[in-house]
Design a protein around this motif. Structure first.
Motif, short mmCIF file in Angstrom:
data_model
loop_
_atom_site.label_atom_id
_atom_site.label_comp_id
_atom_site.label_asym_id
_atom_site.label_seq_id
_atom_site.Cartn_x
_atom_site.Cartn_y
_atom_site.Cartn_z
N GLY A 12 -70.39 55.01 9.19
CA GLY A 12 -71.38 55.97 8.57
C GLY A 12 -70.66 56.24 7.15
N SER A 13 -71.13 57.22 6.74
CA SER A 13 -70.60 57.79 5.51
C SER A 13 -69.03 58.23 5.52
CB SER A 13 -71.31 58.92 5.04
OG SER A 13 -71.81 59.87 5.94
N SER A 14 -68.66 58.90 6.73
CA SER A 14 -67.24 59.35 6.85
C SER A 14 -66.70 58.76 7.94
CB SER A 14 -67.56 60.90 6.95
OG SER A 14 -68.42 61.04 8.18
N VAL A 31 -66.80 54.81 20.21
CA VAL A 31 -66.00 56.05 20.15
C VAL A 31 -66.07 56.20 18.27
CG1 VAL A 31 -63.91 54.52 19.62
CG2 VAL A 31 -63.41 57.08 19.79
N LYS A 32 -66.54 57.20 17.87
CA LYS A 32 -66.59 57.41 16.34
C LYS A 32 -65.36 58.34 16.07
CE LYS A 32 -70.11 59.90 13.60
NZ LYS A 32 -71.73 60.46 13.88
N SER A 33 -64.69 57.76 14.98
CA SER A 33 -63.59 58.31 14.54
C SER A 33 -63.28 58.66 13.03
CB SER A 33 -62.32 57.21 15.00
OG SER A 33 -62.42 56.86 16.42
N MET A 78 -68.56 58.43 23.21
CA MET A 78 -70.09 58.54 23.74
C MET A 78 -70.35 57.29 24.50
SD MET A 78 -71.74 58.91 19.84
CE MET A 78 -70.38 58.05 19.07
N GLU A 79 -71.49 57.48 25.19
CA GLU A 79 -71.86 55.89 25.61
C GLU A 79 -72.18 54.85 24.67
OE1 GLU A 79 -76.17 55.61 27.68
OE2 GLU A 79 -76.56 57.59 26.33
N TYR A 80 -72.07 53.73 25.13
CA TYR A 80 -72.25 52.61 24.32
C TYR A 80 -73.65 52.24 24.28
CZ TYR A 80 -72.17 47.96 22.40
OH TYR A 80 -72.46 46.67 21.72
N MET A 81 -74.50 52.04 23.36
CA MET A 81 -75.86 51.77 22.95
C MET A 81 -75.78 50.26 22.42
SD MET A 81 -77.62 54.31 24.39
CE MET A 81 -79.22 54.38 23.67
N SER A 82 -75.92 49.31 23.31
CA SER A 82 -75.93 47.96 23.17
C SER A 82 -76.93 47.54 22.26
CB SER A 82 -75.85 46.95 24.30
OG SER A 82 -77.13 47.35 24.98
N SER A 141 -79.14 59.94 18.38
CA SER A 141 -77.83 59.96 18.13
C SER A 141 -77.48 60.76 16.74
CB SER A 141 -77.15 58.85 18.21
OG SER A 141 -77.44 58.00 16.97
N ASP A 142 -76.14 60.92 16.39
CA ASP A 142 -75.53 61.14 15.26
C ASP A 142 -76.05 62.86 14.96
OD1 ASP A 142 -74.70 61.81 12.63
OD2 ASP A 142 -75.52 60.27 11.61
N PHE A 143 -75.12 63.71 15.43
CA PHE A 143 -75.59 65.20 15.30
C PHE A 143 -74.69 65.75 14.24
CE2 PHE A 143 -78.48 66.29 18.95
CZ PHE A 143 -78.50 64.91 19.53
N ASP A 296 -79.47 58.01 1.44
CA ASP A 296 -78.02 58.44 1.99
C ASP A 296 -78.52 60.00 2.71
OD1 ASP A 296 -77.05 56.42 1.06
OD2 ASP A 296 -76.21 57.04 -0.74
N ARG A 297 -77.48 60.19 3.01
CA ARG A 297 -77.55 61.89 3.72
C ARG A 297 -77.01 62.67 2.64
NH1 ARG A 297 -74.15 63.29 8.88
NH2 ARG A 297 -75.58 61.85 10.10
N TYR A 298 -77.75 63.70 2.46
CA TYR A 298 -77.47 64.88 1.57
C TYR A 298 -77.37 66.28 2.13
CZ TYR A 298 -78.39 62.03 -2.59
OH TYR A 298 -78.24 60.89 -3.54
N1 LIG Z 1 -73.10 55.19 20.66
C1 LIG Z 1 -73.08 54.25 19.80
N2 LIG Z 1 -73.38 53.04 20.66
C2 LIG Z 1 -73.57 52.03 19.53
N3 LIG Z 1 -73.60 51.91 18.10
C3 LIG Z 1 -73.15 53.07 17.81
C4 LIG Z 1 -73.28 54.46 18.47
N4 LIG Z 1 -73.04 55.52 17.70
C5 LIG Z 1 -72.95 55.05 16.57
N5 LIG Z 1 -73.17 53.69 16.49
C6 LIG Z 1 -73.43 52.75 15.16
O1 LIG Z 1 -72.41 53.30 14.28
C7 LIG Z 1 -73.44 53.61 12.97
C8 LIG Z 1 -72.67 54.78 12.42
O2 LIG Z 1 -72.75 56.06 13.40
P1 LIG Z 1 -73.30 57.50 13.18
O3 LIG Z 1 -74.67 57.38 12.29
O4 LIG Z 1 -73.12 58.32 14.08
O5 LIG Z 1 -72.20 57.74 11.64
P2 LIG Z 1 -72.12 58.79 10.62
O6 LIG Z 1 -71.01 58.82 9.82
O7 LIG Z 1 -72.70 60.29 11.03
O8 LIG Z 1 -73.63 58.01 9.87
P3 LIG Z 1 -74.20 58.74 8.43
O9 LIG Z 1 -73.49 60.13 8.17
O10 LIG Z 1 -73.95 57.90 7.32
O11 LIG Z 1 -75.44 59.07 9.04
C9 LIG Z 1 -74.65 53.74 13.64
O12 LIG Z 1 -75.65 53.45 12.50
C10 LIG Z 1 -74.67 52.70 14.70
O13 LIG Z 1 -75.02 51.58 14.24
#
Ligand SMILES: Nc1ncnc2c1ncn2[C@@H]1O[C@H](COP(=O)(O)OP(=O)(O)OP(=O)(O)O)[C@@H](O)[C@H]1O
Length: 342
Positions: A12-14, A31-33, A78-82, A141-143, A296-298
């Motif tokens: 994602g962006s960050s 895992v989002k890191s 988070m759960e993995y969304m395949s 997703s993405d809160f 993009d997100r603003y």
């Molecule tokens: N739980 C998940 N399972 C599978 N893929 C995921 C999952 N969460 C995120 N992803 C993948 O990772 C990408 C980035 O995740 P996410 O949108 O949460 O990040 P972000 O940094 O908040 O993005 P942005 O700020 O640019 O919208 C998603 O578009 C998706 O492809």
């Protein structure tokens, strides 16, 4: 939980999202890191997601802080969304999604929104890229932009104690958000309408708009709503009209829309197969709108007594490049998060 990081599945962006596996059992999760020092938004996302439990929202699995290559990382599990995102699914097929499957996904997104809205939470960034697909269909997703509608009620829940923030993705922004006035649950319904157009056409809701300032001006002041695809059924069109009413007070709520005839036919046991995605010569692959600024997100400045919405939009247009990752002088413009490398 002890776990090992696998390959990257999304950026994602960050944040970076990887697959991960528990050391003790073979459970696979996502895992989002992000580096701990820059993890304010991800921590806010963790705080909101950890309070949610719905079959239509990606399941929270926990968080931790790890040390990797001398860096401290904040991790949200988070759960993995395949199945990836709805946008990926459209793009992969080079096409669009048929109406039956749109109804199925729309119902699941709405059930997720109804759950959120009944708890006073607005997602604020509904779009195909933030809807993940798995074995049971679609989940929100993405809160990262989510907020409590009445932030003062929740300690630290978004804008409490600070200047009100309004944000999201311009292409999916409701008129009242583009004007910097308010961002509540009705804005999620507008964004759902835009997402349905994305699914039906493989195009952005506002075609031929690549300039962010012009797009925001159009959304804010033109009196127009995105064009509703003519080929959709009357019920699907009517559903979209109810989502895309410009006045947020006139827009239907998630609860009302769940009773709309368009969704009545949607069967929750609907089988998802590749057959439901059809090819289209005018797909999102044909346009570069999806890699434009407008996707993009603003986070945009909210209304103040000293300026007009028009001034704010002009500033956004002229400053968007310089705004990356910094506050400006008056502290009311904040991070413009770009999901693309410049
Ligand atoms: N739980 C998940 N399972 C599978 N893929 C995921 C999952 N969460 C995120 N992803 C993948 O990772 C990408 C980035 O995740 P996410 O949108 O949460 O990040 P972000 O940094 O908040 O993005 P942005 O700020 O640019 O919208 C998603 O578009 C998706 O492809």
């Amino acid at each position: 939980m002890d776990w090992t990081r696998g390959h990257i599945i999304g950026r994602g962006s960050s944040a970076t999202v990887s697959v991960a596996k528990s050391i003790w059992c073979d459970e696979v999760f996502a895992v989002k890191s992000v580096e701990l020092s820059e993890s304010q938004l991800l921590q806010k996302e963790q705080k909101i997601l950890s309070q949610l439990s719905s079959p239509y929202i990606v399941i929270y699995k926990g968080y931790d802080v790890t040390k990797e290559k001398d860096k401290q990382m904040f991790n949200l599990m988070m759960e993995y969304m395949s199945g990836g995102t709805i946008s990926n699914a459209i793009r992969k097929q080079g096409g669009r999604i048929n109406e039956q499957l749109i109804g199925y996904y729309a119902k699941q997104i709405l059930l997720g929104l109804e759950y959120l809205h009944s708890r006073g939470i607005a997602h604020c960034d509904i779009k195909g890229q933030n809807i993940l697909l798995g074995k049971t269909g679609a989940k929100i997703s993405d809160f990262g932009c989510a907020r409590w509608v009445d932030a003062a009620e929740r300690d630290g829940g978004g804008a409490a104690g600070s200047v009100e923030q309004i944000g999201g993705t311009p292409m999916f922004m409701a008129p009242e958000v583009a004007r910097g006035e308010e961002q509540g649950c009705p804005a999620d319904i507008w964004a759902l309408g835009c997402t349905i157009i994305e699914m039906a056409t493989g195009r952005s809701p506002w075609t031929d708009m690549t300039n962010t300032a012009s797009l925001l001006y159009l959304i804010a002041f033109s009196g127009e709503s995105p064009e509703i695809p003519r080929f959709l059924s009357l019920q699907a069109k009517d559903f979209l009209y109810k989502c895309l009413r410009r006045d947020p007070k006139d827009r239907w709520t998630a609860k009302q829309l769940l009773r709309h005839p368009f969704l009545e036919e949607s069967n929750s046991n609907f089988m998802i197969t590749q057959d439901f995605v059809t090819s289209s010569p005018t797909s999102i692959l044909d346009q570069d709108i999806w890699s434009s600024d407008s996707m993009d997100r603003y986070l945009i400045r909210t209304a103040s007594s000293v300026d007009t919405p028009l001034q704010r939009i002009r500033e956004l247009g002229s400053n968007s490049r310089e705004l990356n990752c910094k506050w400006n002088d008056d502290q009311r413009w904040i991070t413009v998060r770009s999901s693309r490398s410049e």
